[in-house]
Design a protein around this motif. Structure first.
Motif, PDB file in Angstrom:
ATOM      1  N   VAL A  14     -25.979  -1.518   1.332  1.00 53.17           N
ATOM      2  CA  VAL A  14     -26.939  -2.618   1.352  1.00 53.17           C
ATOM      3  C   VAL A  14     -26.254  -3.966   1.155  1.00 53.17           C
ATOM      4  O   VAL A  14     -26.673  -4.973   1.714  1.00 53.17           O
ATOM      5  CB  VAL A  14     -28.021  -2.392   0.266  1.00 53.17           C
TER       6      VAL A  14
ATOM      7  N   ILE B 292     -29.835 -10.432   2.047  1.00 51.04           N
ATOM      8  CA  ILE B 292     -30.769 -10.149   0.966  1.00 51.04           C
ATOM      9  C   ILE B 292     -31.384 -11.470   0.501  1.00 51.04           C
ATOM     10  O   ILE B 292     -30.675 -12.471   0.394  1.00 51.04           O
ATOM     11  CB  ILE B 292     -30.040  -9.496  -0.225  1.00 51.04           C
TER      12      ILE B 292
ATOM     13  N   GLU C 131     -30.873 -10.773  -5.114  1.00 52.48           N
ATOM     14  CA  GLU C 131     -29.493 -10.307  -5.193  1.00 52.48           C
ATOM     15  C   GLU C 131     -29.198  -9.747  -6.577  1.00 52.48           C
ATOM     16  O   GLU C 131     -29.679 -10.278  -7.573  1.00 52.48           O
ATOM     17  CB  GLU C 131     -28.531 -11.458  -4.896  1.00 52.48           C
TER      18      GLU C 131
ATOM     19  N   LEU D  66     -32.641  -6.225  -6.663  1.00 50.70           N
ATOM     20  CA  LEU D  66     -32.598  -5.242  -5.584  1.00 50.70           C
ATOM     21  C   LEU D  66     -32.285  -3.856  -6.135  1.00 50.70           C
ATOM     22  O   LEU D  66     -32.852  -2.863  -5.691  1.00 50.70           O
ATOM     23  CB  LEU D  66     -31.542  -5.657  -4.560  1.00 50.70           C
TER      24      LEU D  66
END
Lengths: 199, 190, 210
Positions: free
Chosen positions: A163, A168, A173, A177
């Motif tokens: 990911v 993002i 961040e 997440l």
């Protein structure tokens, strides 16, 4: 005092790896789970150390609780006794590893101090007492929970590695997440509920 | 600040001594209170299983008409009405959930036809999953269920808990076992 | 003293809030956040332990030998946790039953150890007491926020009082573990957005001043 529950140790073993994973459904060991999961290799190393320490400390705590604490009726002091046993065993494991398995010590040694304050380790000991497990149930519960913890952190780290390369939203961040991924993992693991037949 | 081994040992000893003394006295002060509370939880569970509504200060008064009977592996409470007829039973059960021993009471009417309710005195299932067996909506489902055709199953107005299939199944198994063994035994005795 | 207290307050409640900014102490508590009452009691217990253990450790800070520092701290923390546990059993038996082993897990809550190491080691007792208290407060507020939303959506009630909403289908997912993870993620997201906006504004101001 209640009897030990009539549950096969193997059911406990598999259930603690998957359906009632220590992190994903009991939230134990979150601190290191969030902070040491950026790299698959490190995460997996921590997972191994946790599994090892968990097995050793639950057995020691089980023996001490059953043969020292209960006969002396010092149950109310069990938190102190357990945490001291954990701290001491981590130290001893470190010494033994340094002496006889230096390679392993270099690889896993850095994680050991972190593990003393890992809630999952103390959690297993407390759960084993409150659920009245017998020796085999305790052993496989400790081992299974350790493996489950390892599985969860290794999976999370692997997902995070993938990911990290994507776009993002700024505020998400890092930990934000991570929590969302963990939530989705928890959902997926709940999906396994019911794959074991009891009794 | 460098200090010798002796200092370290003495320091540790004093700290341990002081805290253990404090804890031992705190424990001694509250011990009887904790025991009373545990009995209170037991009594409340019995009343809930019999589906008797109560408020906290009339529990002892209600228990004047309730008798505890212990016989081998059969433990139950019986509520007698004015004319010494047994009106309601609360039968103790102990069985395995997914993780831990579940204990509690199921209430049965004096005619052994319907369940009055169920309540747990101890359970240590996963919070938010199996632990939800203690939620009111789950327990209420067993109120007034006919026990003439066994075994009871989920469906027909009794729902299992989402994500806690095994704990739900265990609860059902415990209820069926208790009805089949303890309750039947009780009925035969009468 | 007053100024110092203010910084300690602001830092623990917002800037370095243990839960959403430092991601500490989540372990022992998320499991009980599906009911607001449980979270409140858990939070109060943690405030008590953090405050008093910071105070005690700070009081003893010049006497504790370095070598056994960690174990002494753990011992002090564990002792206070046991006091909380006994107190709950004696006075709030039903909540104590619901919290189960999670009370004991306050011992390994990283916030307490964190405050002891980072603050109480170097600061006077009374200030450490307040530092611990506010860190605990910062934790309690977040926990309570998470719990209120989970309970409202998951059961349709607030602090156990049903709101009797018509046509309301409870969101079972909020009561289950994943709900807690998602809520924390949302809290972190909001807070870090607010944080970065504030720093951007400060930057702009600086540039304008130039």
């Amino acid at each position: 005092m209640l009897n030990s529950p009539n549950i096969s140790p193997f059911v406990i073993f598999f259930a603690s790896i998957i359906t009632s994973n220590m992190i994903l459904s009991n939230f134990l060991g979150m601190c290191s789970f969030i902070s040491v999961s950026n790299e698959y290799k490190t995460a997996s190393g921590l997972g191994k150390s946790v599994t090892m320490v968990m097995v050793v400390t639950t057995i020691i705590n089980y023996v001490i609780y059953k043969y020292v604490v209960v006969p002396l009726s010092l149950e109310y002091l069990r938190y102190i006794i357990f945490i001291i046993v954990i701290a001491a065993s981590v130290q001893i494991i470190e010494l033994v590893m340094d002496r006889y398995l230096p390679d392993l010590h270099i690889k896993l040694g850095i994680f050991l101090p972190l593990i003393t304050v890992n809630c999952a380790i103390l959690g297993i000991s407390l759960f084993m007492v409150i659920r009245n497990y017998d020796f085999w149930q305790t052993l496989l519960f400790g081992f299974g929970s350790g493996l489950g913890w390892w599985l969860a952190i290794a999976t999370l780290a692997a997902i995070k590695e993938k990911v990290a390369k994507n776009n993002i939203p700024k505020g998400l961040e890092g930990p934000g997440l991570t929590f969302i991924i963990t939530g989705l993992m928890a959902l997926a693991f709940i999906g396994f509920s019911g794959i074991f037949v009891i009794q | 600040m460098k200090k010798g081994y002796l200092y370290t040992i003495v320091f540790m000893f004093i700290v341990a001594l002081v805290f253990t003394t404090v804890l031992a006295s705190v424990n001694a002060i509250f011990k009887s209170r904790i025991l009373t509370n545990e009995q209170l939880i037991e009594k409340k569970a019995v009343l809930n299983a019999m589906s008797i509504t109560y408020n906290d200060n009339e529990i002892d008064k209600l228990f004047a008409n309730i008798e505890e009977v212990k016989k081998d592996n059969l433990v139950y409470y019986a509520l007698t009405d004015g004319s010494n007829q047994i009106e309601k039973y609360a039968v103790y059960f102990e069985g395995s959930g997914l993780w831990s021993t579940l204990t509690g009471y199921i209430g049965v009417g004096g005619n052994f036809k319907t369940l009055l309710g169920i309540d747990f005195t101890s359970q240590n299932e996963t919070p938010g999953l199996g632990g939800r067996i203690e939620e009111e909506w789950f327990k209420v489902q067993f109120k007034g269920v006919s026990i003439s055709d066994l075994p009871l199953t989920y469906g027909n107005g009794i729902d299992a808990i989402t994500g806690a299939t095994l704990t739900s199944k265990s609860v059902m198994k415990i209820i069926n076992d208790t009805i089949n063994n303890q309750v039947k035994e009780l009925e035969a005795m009468k | 003293m007053k100024k110092e207290l203010q910084t300690v307050f602001y830092r623990n409640l917002w800037k370095e809030n243990p839960v959403i900014r430092q991601i500490l102490g989540i372990c022992s508590a998320l499991a009980v956040t599906n009911l607001a009452v449980n979270s409140l009691v858990m939070g109060l217990g943690l405030m008590f332990v953090t405050a008093l253990s910071s105070f005690t450790i700070s009081l003893l800070r010049n006497y504790i030998p370095q070598r056994i520092r960690m174990i002494v701290q753990t011992l002090i923390i564990a002792a206070y946790v046991i006091v909380v546990d006994i107190f709950l059993k004696a006075n709030l038996p039903e909540i104590s039953k619901a919290l189960g082993p999670y009370v004991g897990l306050i011992i390994t809550n990283c916030i307490i150890m964190g405050r002891a190491e980072a603050f109480a080691q170097k600061n006077p007792p009374v200030l450490s007491l307040f530092d611990g208290l506010f860190a605990g407060l910062g934790y309690t507020i977040i926990l309570l926020g998470v719990a209120l939303i989970r309970e409202l959506l998951g059961f349709g009630s607030v602090f156990g009082y049903s709101l009797n909403m018509v046509n309301f289908t409870p969101w079972t997912i909020m009561v289950m573990p994943p709900g807690a993870f998602f809520m924390i993620a949302i809290f972190i997201w909001i807070s870090s957005n607010m944080m970065s906006k504030r720093t951007e504004k400060a930057k702009l101001k600086k540039q304008e001043a130039k």
